[in-house]
Design a protein around this motif. Structure first.
Motif, PDB file in Angstrom:
ATOM      1  N   LYS A 169      -1.514   9.864  -7.237  1.00  0.00           N
ATOM      2  CA  LYS A 169      -1.458  10.691  -6.312  1.00  0.00           C
ATOM      3  C   LYS A 169      -2.294  11.301  -6.018  1.00  0.00           C
ATOM      4  O   LYS A 169      -2.853  11.885  -5.277  1.00  0.00           O
ATOM      5  CB  LYS A 169      -0.460  10.597  -5.569  1.00  0.00           C
TER       6      LYS A 169
ATOM      7  N   ASP B  89      -7.319   6.557   5.413  1.00  0.00           N
ATOM      8  CA  ASP B  89      -6.560   5.407   4.642  1.00  0.00           C
ATOM      9  C   ASP B  89      -7.537   4.485   3.527  1.00  0.00           C
ATOM     10  O   ASP B  89      -7.032   4.512   2.323  1.00  0.00           O
ATOM     11  CB  ASP B  89      -6.030   5.157   5.900  1.00  0.00           C
TER      12      ASP B  89
ATOM     13  N   GLU C 159       0.762  12.651   5.324  1.00  0.00           N
ATOM     14  CA  GLU C 159       0.228  12.692   6.540  1.00  0.00           C
ATOM     15  C   GLU C 159      -0.940  14.354   6.371  1.00  0.00           C
ATOM     16  O   GLU C 159      -2.056  14.515   7.332  1.00  0.00           O
ATOM     17  CB  GLU C 159       1.171  13.767   6.968  1.00  0.00           C
TER      18      GLU C 159
ATOM     19  N   ARG D 207       0.553  -0.820   0.201  1.00  0.00           N
ATOM     20  CA  ARG D 207       0.042   0.132  -0.290  1.00  0.00           C
ATOM     21  C   ARG D 207       0.474   1.147   0.136  1.00  0.00           C
ATOM     22  O   ARG D 207       2.355   1.224   0.551  1.00  0.00           O
ATOM     23  CB  ARG D 207      -1.152  -0.038   1.023  1.00  0.00           C
ATOM     24  N   THR D 208       0.470   1.914  -1.075  1.00  0.00           N
ATOM     25  CA  THR D 208       1.188   3.821  -0.702  1.00  0.00           C
ATOM     26  C   THR D 208       0.861   4.304   0.231  1.00  0.00           C
ATOM     27  O   THR D 208       0.199   4.011   0.871  1.00  0.00           O
ATOM     28  CB  THR D 208       0.498   4.373  -2.192  1.00  0.00           C
ATOM     29  N   LYS D 209       2.337   4.835   0.775  1.00  0.00           N
ATOM     30  CA  LYS D 209       1.883   5.546   1.789  1.00  0.00           C
ATOM     31  C   LYS D 209       1.228   7.295   2.098  1.00  0.00           C
ATOM     32  O   LYS D 209       0.574   7.463   0.509  1.00  0.00           O
ATOM     33  CB  LYS D 209       3.294   6.422   2.355  1.00  0.00           C
TER      34      LYS D 209
ATOM     35  N   HIS E 121      -6.059   4.762  -0.481  1.00  0.00           N
ATOM     36  CA  HIS E 121      -5.806   2.861  -1.117  1.00  0.00           C
ATOM     37  C   HIS E 121      -6.910   2.684  -2.163  1.00  0.00           C
ATOM     38  O   HIS E 121      -6.119   3.000  -3.159  1.00  0.00           O
ATOM     39  CB  HIS E 121      -5.243   2.361  -0.289  1.00  0.00           C
TER      40      HIS E 121
ATOM     41  N   GLU F  63       5.289   4.859  -7.185  1.00  0.00           N
ATOM     42  CA  GLU F  63       5.580   3.612  -5.124  1.00  0.00           C
ATOM     43  C   GLU F  63       6.703   3.647  -5.436  1.00  0.00           C
ATOM     44  O   GLU F  63       7.257   2.879  -5.086  1.00  0.00           O
ATOM     45  CB  GLU F  63       5.123   2.749  -5.490  1.00  0.00           C
TER      46      GLU F  63
ATOM     47  N   GLN G 259       8.350   5.280  -3.241  1.00  0.00           N
ATOM     48  CA  GLN G 259       8.957   5.223  -1.871  1.00  0.00           C
ATOM     49  C   GLN G 259       8.920   3.552  -1.379  1.00  0.00           C
ATOM     50  O   GLN G 259      10.201   3.223  -0.114  1.00  0.00           O
ATOM     51  CB  GLN G 259       8.091   5.618  -0.967  1.00  0.00           C
TER      52      GLN G 259
END
Ligand SMILES: [Zn+2]
Lengths: 201, 190
Positions: free
Chosen positions: B42, B29, A60, A55-57, B33, B118, B120
């Motif tokens: 994103k 979250d 925040e 899962r991507t972050k 997702h 992705e 990261q």
């Protein structure tokens, strides 16, 4: 059972929807058919692979940006809410801001000494100060802006000093009222009063 | 006893922003997702999540708490994602069952995904494979595959979310599964 049917059974099985009898029939076909066995194995590995996807972050700031996008949380109300919660800080910040502004404006050439009144020939006017010398008399009001007013003689009227300073010598005789107005400071208190009134419940 | 989510929704409806914030914390979250997997971008994912909660917020008075809150919010988010996919210029309606050749579906060139979606995470080759395969699925299969396998929903739950008969969902799960298997097979995964 034909392969075409078996594939439907395989899907049903993977969905958890195949009854006991169906399972027996499918099992029977799979023992005889390599192609379908392979097909089922591939479906199993495919779904396992989907489930294994990382899962991507989540950013925040997401919660805050969601909350701020709601109606009634315009930037302005967010700002006034902050002000309401931090009145002392706000007052200090405003004060500093205004002081900086007045400092700046002192340096722009707009603050020339200005004198208004009668009998101006009775005055001694220098670069930044106005003097009513001892023995001299002004008949009427005297208004000085952006400078110091020194009164040693007599003024038969009111004295107003704006953005400056009033010095009355012991020999001075004033017929009317005298007042000093510091515009920036007065403006500051005036504005602050206005702002605080607007944001405090 | 009333569940947590209907209770928070009720409080939020009466103007309790902190209650709404709790709902956001519970679902952001999941929604992110879902949107990210649907859109592979994103910024767009974030926009959709924001829009989803905005719609939830403005329609709280219409939320009927005999239904699950999760069904409702998933429906809003999924529909927003599907709308966006539809609006993407040049997106092929893959209902026109195009013969699945290497990159011939025209999708590759028009995909608006992040250059390094992705970054990261270091994805294994097989993970990239499945990610690409899902990305290229038509929206109506994609949403169902994502809800089924990444959000662990039952066929019945998906049918509630999408407001479609379970039989339709079932058919689409089967087709989606087959499309992905085929894609992986073409890339010599098996
Ligand atoms: Zn067979």
């Amino acid at each position: 059972m034909k392969c075409k049917e078996a594939i439907i059974f395989i899907h049903e099985y993977m969905d958890g929807d195949l009854n006991e009898q169906g399972r027996t029939e499918l099992r029977q076909h799979l023992t005889d058919c390599i192609a379908c066995r392979q097909r089922m194995d591939q479906y199993t590995r495919t779904t396992a692979l989907i489930r294994s996807m990382p899962r991507t972050k989540v950013p925040e700031h997401l919660t805050n940006s969601i909350m701020q996008a709601l109606p009634g949380t315009s930037k302005r109300t967010a700002w006034t809410r902050w002000v309401r919660q931090h009145p002392a800080v706000t007052a200090a910040v405003l004060f500093i801001a205004v002081m900086l502004m007045s400092l700046v404006s002192m340096w722009d050439g707009d603050n020339r000494l200005m004198v208004r009144g009668n009998d101006l020939d009775q005055l001694v006017i220098t670069k930044d100060q106005v003097i009513v010398p001892e023995g001299h008399t002004i008949n009427g009001d005297l208004y000085v802006e952006n400078g110091r007013l020194v009164v040693e003689g007599q003024v038969n009227g009111n004295l107003v000093v704006v953005d400056g300073q009033l010095n009355l010598a012991s020999t001075a005789l004033i017929g009317g009222e005298h007042s000093e107005i510091n515009q920036t400071i007065d403006w500051l208190w005036f504005k602050m009063g206005e702002w605080m009134e607007a944001v405090t419940p | 006893m009333e569940g947590l989510e209907p209770r928070l929704a009720k409080l939020a409806r009466n103007g309790d922003r902190e209650a709404f914030r709790e709902l956001v914390q519970l679902y952001k979250d999941k929604m992110y997702h879902l949107a990210y997997r649907m859109l592979s971008n994103k910024q767009e994912a974030e926009d959709v999540v924001q829009e989803t909660f905005l719609r939830v917020y403005t329609n709280l008075n219409r939320y009927d708490d005999t239904h699950k809150f999760s069904t409702w919010i998933y429906r809003i988010a999924t529909n927003l994602c599907i709308d966006r996919l539809r609006k993407r210029k040049g997106t092929l309606s893959l209902d026109a069952e195009n013969p699945e050749g290497e990159g011939i579906d025209g999708y590759d060139m028009l995909s608006s995904s992040d250059p390094l979606p992705e970054q990261q995470l270091v994805l294994s080759e097989t993970q990239q494979l499945i990610r690409d395969a899902i990305e290229k699925l038509p929206a109506k299969y994609k949403s169902i595959v994502i809800l089924r396998y990444l959000h662990d929903m039952s066929l019945q739950e998906i049918s509630n979310v999408l407001n479609m008969p379970v039989t339709t969902i079932k058919t689409r799960v089967h087709r989606g599964r087959e499309a992905l298997r085929k894609k992986l097979d073409q890339r010599h995964f098996f």
